[in-house]
Write a protein that holds these residues in place. Structure first.
Motif, PDB file in Angstrom:
ATOM      1  N   PHE A   1       0.845  -1.185   0.000  1.00  0.00           N
ATOM      2  CA  PHE A   1       0.000   0.000   0.000  1.00  0.00           C
ATOM      3  C   PHE A   1       0.886   1.242   0.000  1.00  0.00           C
ATOM      4  CE2 PHE A   1      -2.777  -3.257   1.695  1.00  0.00           C
ATOM      5  CZ  PHE A   1      -4.007  -2.952   1.139  1.00  0.00           C
ATOM      6  N   HIS A   2       0.411   2.318  -0.620  1.00  0.00           N
ATOM      7  CA  HIS A   2       1.159   3.572  -0.663  1.00  0.00           C
ATOM      8  C   HIS A   2       0.986   4.315   0.665  1.00  0.00           C
ATOM      9  CE1 HIS A   2       2.118   3.200  -4.888  1.00  0.00           C
ATOM     10  NE2 HIS A   2       0.849   2.895  -5.131  1.00  0.00           N
ATOM     11  N   PRO A   3       1.954   5.148   1.038  1.00  0.00           N
ATOM     12  CA  PRO A   3       1.838   5.910   2.296  1.00  0.00           C
ATOM     13  C   PRO A   3       0.565   6.745   2.365  1.00  0.00           C
ATOM     14  CG  PRO A   3       4.076   6.026   1.472  1.00  0.00           C
ATOM     15  CD  PRO A   3       3.270   5.363   0.396  1.00  0.00           C
ATOM     16  N   GLU A   4       0.178   7.336   1.218  1.00  0.00           N
ATOM     17  CA  GLU A   4      -1.035   8.156   1.257  1.00  0.00           C
ATOM     18  C   GLU A   4      -2.291   7.306   1.436  1.00  0.00           C
ATOM     19  OE1 GLU A   4       0.180   7.980  -3.190  1.00  0.00           O
ATOM     20  OE2 GLU A   4       1.174   8.159  -1.222  1.00  0.00           O
ATOM     21  N   ASP A   5      -2.205   5.999   1.133  1.00  0.00           N
ATOM     22  CA  ASP A   5      -3.349   5.113   1.378  1.00  0.00           C
ATOM     23  C   ASP A   5      -3.706   5.099   2.858  1.00  0.00           C
ATOM     24  OD1 ASP A   5      -3.603   4.399  -1.275  1.00  0.00           O
ATOM     25  OD2 ASP A   5      -2.418   2.564  -1.089  1.00  0.00           O
ATOM     26  N   ALA A   6      -2.665   5.019   3.698  1.00  0.00           N
ATOM     27  CA  ALA A   6      -2.893   4.972   5.143  1.00  0.00           C
ATOM     28  C   ALA A   6      -3.573   6.261   5.610  1.00  0.00           C
ATOM     29  CB  ALA A   6      -1.587   4.753   5.880  1.00  0.00           C
ATOM     30  N   GLU A   7      -3.106   7.400   5.119  1.00  0.00           N
ATOM     31  CA  GLU A   7      -3.699   8.674   5.531  1.00  0.00           C
ATOM     32  C   GLU A   7      -5.157   8.765   5.078  1.00  0.00           C
ATOM     33  OE1 GLU A   7      -1.253  11.752   3.992  1.00  0.00           O
ATOM     34  OE2 GLU A   7       0.546  11.136   5.105  1.00  0.00           O
ATOM     35  N   LEU A   8      -5.380   8.312   3.846  1.00  0.00           N
ATOM     36  CA  LEU A   8      -6.726   8.379   3.287  1.00  0.00           C
ATOM     37  C   LEU A   8      -7.682   7.467   4.068  1.00  0.00           C
ATOM     38  CD1 LEU A   8      -7.934   9.901   0.822  1.00  0.00           C
ATOM     39  CD2 LEU A   8      -7.698   7.774  -0.469  1.00  0.00           C
ATOM     40  N   VAL A   9      -7.247   6.246   4.352  1.00  0.00           N
ATOM     41  CA  VAL A   9      -8.106   5.301   5.068  1.00  0.00           C
ATOM     42  C   VAL A   9      -8.312   5.746   6.514  1.00  0.00           C
ATOM     43  CG1 VAL A   9      -8.371   2.913   5.845  1.00  0.00           C
ATOM     44  CG2 VAL A   9      -7.496   3.391   3.561  1.00  0.00           C
ATOM     45  N   GLU A  10      -7.305   6.346   7.124  1.00  0.00           N
ATOM     46  CA  GLU A  10      -7.479   6.860   8.488  1.00  0.00           C
ATOM     47  C   GLU A  10      -8.559   7.940   8.523  1.00  0.00           C
ATOM     48  OE1 GLU A  10      -3.589   8.109   9.554  1.00  0.00           O
ATOM     49  OE2 GLU A  10      -3.019   6.178  10.455  1.00  0.00           O
ATOM     50  N   ALA A  11      -8.529   8.828   7.531  1.00  0.00           N
ATOM     51  CA  ALA A  11      -9.565   9.865   7.460  1.00  0.00           C
ATOM     52  C   ALA A  11     -10.935   9.237   7.226  1.00  0.00           C
ATOM     53  CB  ALA A  11      -9.234  10.856   6.345  1.00  0.00           C
ATOM     54  N   PHE A  12     -10.966   8.255   6.349  1.00  0.00           N
ATOM     55  CA  PHE A  12     -12.224   7.556   6.065  1.00  0.00           C
ATOM     56  C   PHE A  12     -12.703   6.796   7.307  1.00  0.00           C
ATOM     57  CE2 PHE A  12     -14.105   3.439   4.786  1.00  0.00           C
ATOM     58  CZ  PHE A  12     -15.299   3.914   4.272  1.00  0.00           C
ATOM     59  N   ALA A  13     -11.753   6.150   8.020  1.00  0.00           N
ATOM     60  CA  ALA A  13     -12.116   5.347   9.186  1.00  0.00           C
ATOM     61  C   ALA A  13     -12.753   6.197  10.270  1.00  0.00           C
ATOM     62  CB  ALA A  13     -10.887   4.629   9.728  1.00  0.00           C
ATOM     63  N   SER A  14     -12.334   7.449  10.381  1.00  0.00           N
ATOM     64  CA  SER A  14     -12.923   8.339  11.377  1.00  0.00           C
ATOM     65  C   SER A  14     -14.410   8.541  11.104  1.00  0.00           C
ATOM     66  CB  SER A  14     -12.186   9.675  11.375  1.00  0.00           C
ATOM     67  OG  SER A  14     -12.783  10.571  12.290  1.00  0.00           O
ATOM     68  N   GLY A  15     -14.743   8.820   9.826  1.00  0.00           N
ATOM     69  CA  GLY A  15     -16.151   8.971   9.458  1.00  0.00           C
ATOM     70  C   GLY A  15     -16.911   7.665   9.556  1.00  0.00           C
ATOM     71  N   ALA A  16     -16.234   6.557   9.200  1.00  0.00           N
ATOM     72  CA  ALA A  16     -16.880   5.247   9.273  1.00  0.00           C
ATOM     73  C   ALA A  16     -17.212   4.885  10.713  1.00  0.00           C
ATOM     74  CB  ALA A  16     -15.975   4.184   8.647  1.00  0.00           C
ATOM     75  N   ALA A  17     -16.288   5.195  11.633  1.00  0.00           N
ATOM     76  CA  ALA A  17     -16.539   4.895  13.046  1.00  0.00           C
ATOM     77  C   ALA A  17     -17.731   5.695  13.570  1.00  0.00           C
ATOM     78  CB  ALA A  17     -15.290   5.198  13.867  1.00  0.00           C
ATOM     79  N   ALA A  18     -17.832   6.959  13.151  1.00  0.00           N
ATOM     80  CA  ALA A  18     -18.977   7.779  13.573  1.00  0.00           C
ATOM     81  C   ALA A  18     -20.282   7.200  13.029  1.00  0.00           C
ATOM     82  CB  ALA A  18     -18.786   9.210  13.102  1.00  0.00           C
ATOM     83  N   ALA A  19     -20.234   6.786  11.756  1.00  0.00           N
ATOM     84  CA  ALA A  19     -21.436   6.189  11.164  1.00  0.00           C
ATOM     85  C   ALA A  19     -21.787   4.872  11.861  1.00  0.00           C
ATOM     86  CB  ALA A  19     -21.214   5.950   9.670  1.00  0.00           C
ATOM     87  N   LEU A  20     -20.751   4.084  12.190  1.00  0.00           N
ATOM     88  CA  LEU A  20     -20.972   2.822  12.885  1.00  0.00           C
ATOM     89  C   LEU A  20     -21.592   3.067  14.265  1.00  0.00           C
ATOM     90  CD1 LEU A  20     -20.635  -0.215  13.187  1.00  0.00           C
ATOM     91  CD2 LEU A  20     -18.249   0.148  13.834  1.00  0.00           C
ATOM     92  N   ARG A  21     -21.089   4.079  14.951  1.00  0.00           N
ATOM     93  CA  ARG A  21     -21.650   4.409  16.272  1.00  0.00           C
ATOM     94  C   ARG A  21     -23.109   4.813  16.145  1.00  0.00           C
ATOM     95  NH1 ARG A  21     -22.102   9.091  19.447  1.00  0.00           N
ATOM     96  NH2 ARG A  21     -21.973   8.699  21.700  1.00  0.00           N
ATOM     97  N   ASN A  22     -23.430   5.628  15.139  1.00  0.00           N
ATOM     98  CA  ASN A  22     -24.817   6.042  14.941  1.00  0.00           C
ATOM     99  C   ASN A  22     -25.708   4.845  14.619  1.00  0.00           C
ATOM    100  OD1 ASN A  22     -24.196   8.718  15.390  1.00  0.00           O
ATOM    101  ND2 ASN A  22     -23.929   9.207  13.219  1.00  0.00           N
TER     102      ASN A  22
END
Length: 487
Positions: A159-180
């Protein structure tokens, strides 16, 4: 996909997640979106529950896998949260882990992925593991991605380094959606539990209704699904959305909630003279006192023939009163006249009184079934109270018709029902279904302490008669009988 396009897509998919409230569907979308953003061939979403990571969704394009819930758990099993396990490490430390070469790394224990590869023929090469964290860095799950595919060659690589940054940003929103989504699921479960508890409580209030509410709830939604699946008949083509089916099911559970206001003595009244106490016991005491007077007269030398005739008439009159006490239609005029003649007889000596009081005559003469007109009105009020009680509950939009459906189950197509006397065009199909199911359950219930279930032919006759008289929907009745194997 260039950086700008990926960022735009990140915003789109994160926004889309916020509208999904179904937990299973949400987890599937989370994994699909993360794979789309990184070009991952495979991946798994784990949720952290009771100290272990449980696989909830598995994707693997090479193996052609799309697994959810129980299937995913059966495939991989739960993962212990340990620091030597890559997903466990990510969960313990709330930290993203990128492993460019799974087989060449000794940073973690990869026996699990290797065993999986050996069983399936897959080859795990690279891995990106991102924790799903709520505010306060509380980890609620882990997103694990496998094998970033080269867009040009399709070959798996790191995976590219920017993949990790992108998925981390996505994971933050995903976790909020999962909590909701979890909150929505918990609220639904709470509402479901409360609704069932209310239904069970109403059933428990009366020893004569058995498990009526519970059975109606099950029959109601089962019948609605059967109508939806029908390929022939007058109701073929009727379709209910998932939300409408939920409304129908919940209305079944709540249709008798208004009986919380109905006195138990009315709900359990098996005979006409029954109430706070059984008036028939008092009447029998009077007849016994009258018999004692007659026998005393006989012993004192009264005319034997006349006195014995009076004793026989007394026994016949008591038998008539006991018969009149049983549920049935209102009395005919000649039967009421006999009651009044009996009431003219007195009992006791010194302080004499009538064998029947005016109130007892009224109860016996005017009752329909076992209820007086006043008690019948009180019983019928339960649907009014059902509407009032349910009207106080802020049902979500997709359940907004539950109060109406529940409150209309005693309306009839010919306008003879209650509480509003609605006619055919004013009664929704869901309420017509509930009305037929309510009658069917009462006729066929095997758990009533006061009566056995009616024979099949009698059930069919009563339901078809009600349809023929314009009370119940004939199409609904025939579909119900066919579904239950009575047609």
């Amino acid at each position: 996909m260039n950086v700008r396009a990926r960022l735009r897509r990140l915003v789109e998919v994160t926004t889309a997640l916020s509208t999904e409230t179904d937990l299973e569907a949400l987890l599937d979308r989370v994994l699909g979106c993360a794979r789309e953003l990184t070009g991952a061939d495979a991946g798994t979403v784990y949720t952290l529950e009771e100290g272990a990571l449980h696989p909830r969704v598995i994707h693997n394009d090479t193996l052609g896998l799309r697994l959810r819930a129980g299937e995913a758990e059966d495939r991989l099993g739960p993962v212990e949260v340990r620091p030597d396990n890559v997903s466990g490490y990510a969960a313990l430390h709330a930290r993203t882990v990128h492993v460019p070469d799974v087989y060449g790394s000794d940073a973690f224990d990869f026996r699990g992925p290797r065993r999986y590869d050996a069983q399936t023929g897959y080859r795990s090469r690279s891995m990106l593991v991102v924790p799903l964290t709520e505010p306060g860095r509380r980890v609620i799950g882990v997103l694990q991605l496998l094998n970033a595919l080269d867009p040009a060659t399709g070959e798996p690589g790191a995976f590219h380094p920017e993949d990790a940054e992108l998925v981390e940003a996505f994971a933050s929103g995903a976790a909020a959606a999962l909590r909701n989504a979890r909150l929505v699921a918990e609220l639904r479960a709470t509402l479901e539990g409360l609704v069932r508890a209310l239904g069970v409580a109403i059933d428990a209030k009366s020893r004569h209704t058995g498990n009526h509410v519970q059975r109606v709830a099950e029959l109601n939604v089962g019948f609605a699904r059967a109508i939806q699946d029908a390929s022939e008949g007058p109701l073929a083509g009727v379709r209910f959305s998932d939300e409408e089916l939920e409304e129908i099911r919940m209305a079944g559970w709540l249709h008798d909630i208004g009986k919380v206001t109905t006195p138990v003595y009315v709900m359990d009244k098996a005979t006409r003279l029954q109430g706070f106490w059984d008036r028939l016991d008092t009447i029998r005491e009077r007849f016994a006192a009258r018999e004692a007077v007659l026998r005393e007269r006989l012993e004192r030398g009264a005319d034997p023939e006349e006195t014995r005739a009076a004793l026989e008439r007394l026994r016949e009159d008591l038998a008539f009163v006991e018969g009149a006490n049983r549920p049935g239609p209102p009395m005919r005029p000649e039967e009421e006249a006999r009651l009044r003649r009996i009431a003219g007889e007195t009992y006791g000596t010194g302080c004499e009184g009538p064998l029947l009081t005016a109130e007892e005559i009224r109860i016996l003469a005017t009752s329909r079934g076992s209820l007086t007109p006043e008690e019948m009105d009180r019983m019928r009020e339960h649907v009014v109270w059902t509407a009032r009680i349910l009207g106080q509950i802020p049902f979500p939009a997709h359940l907004s018709r539950v109060p109406e459906i529940a409150a209309l189950h005693h309306e009839r197509l010919d306008g003879s029902g209650y509480p509003e006397g609605r006619r055919e065009g004013e009664i929704p199909l869901a309420a017509r279904i509930l009305a037929a199911v309510d009658v069917f359950e009462a006729l066929t219930a095997s758990d009533r302490p006061y009566k056995p279930p009616l024979p099949r032919e009698k059930v069919v006759g009563i339901l078809r008669g009600a349809a023929r008289e314009g009370e119940l929907d004939p199409d609904v009745v025939e579909a119900l009988l066919a579904w239950q194997g009575y047609a």
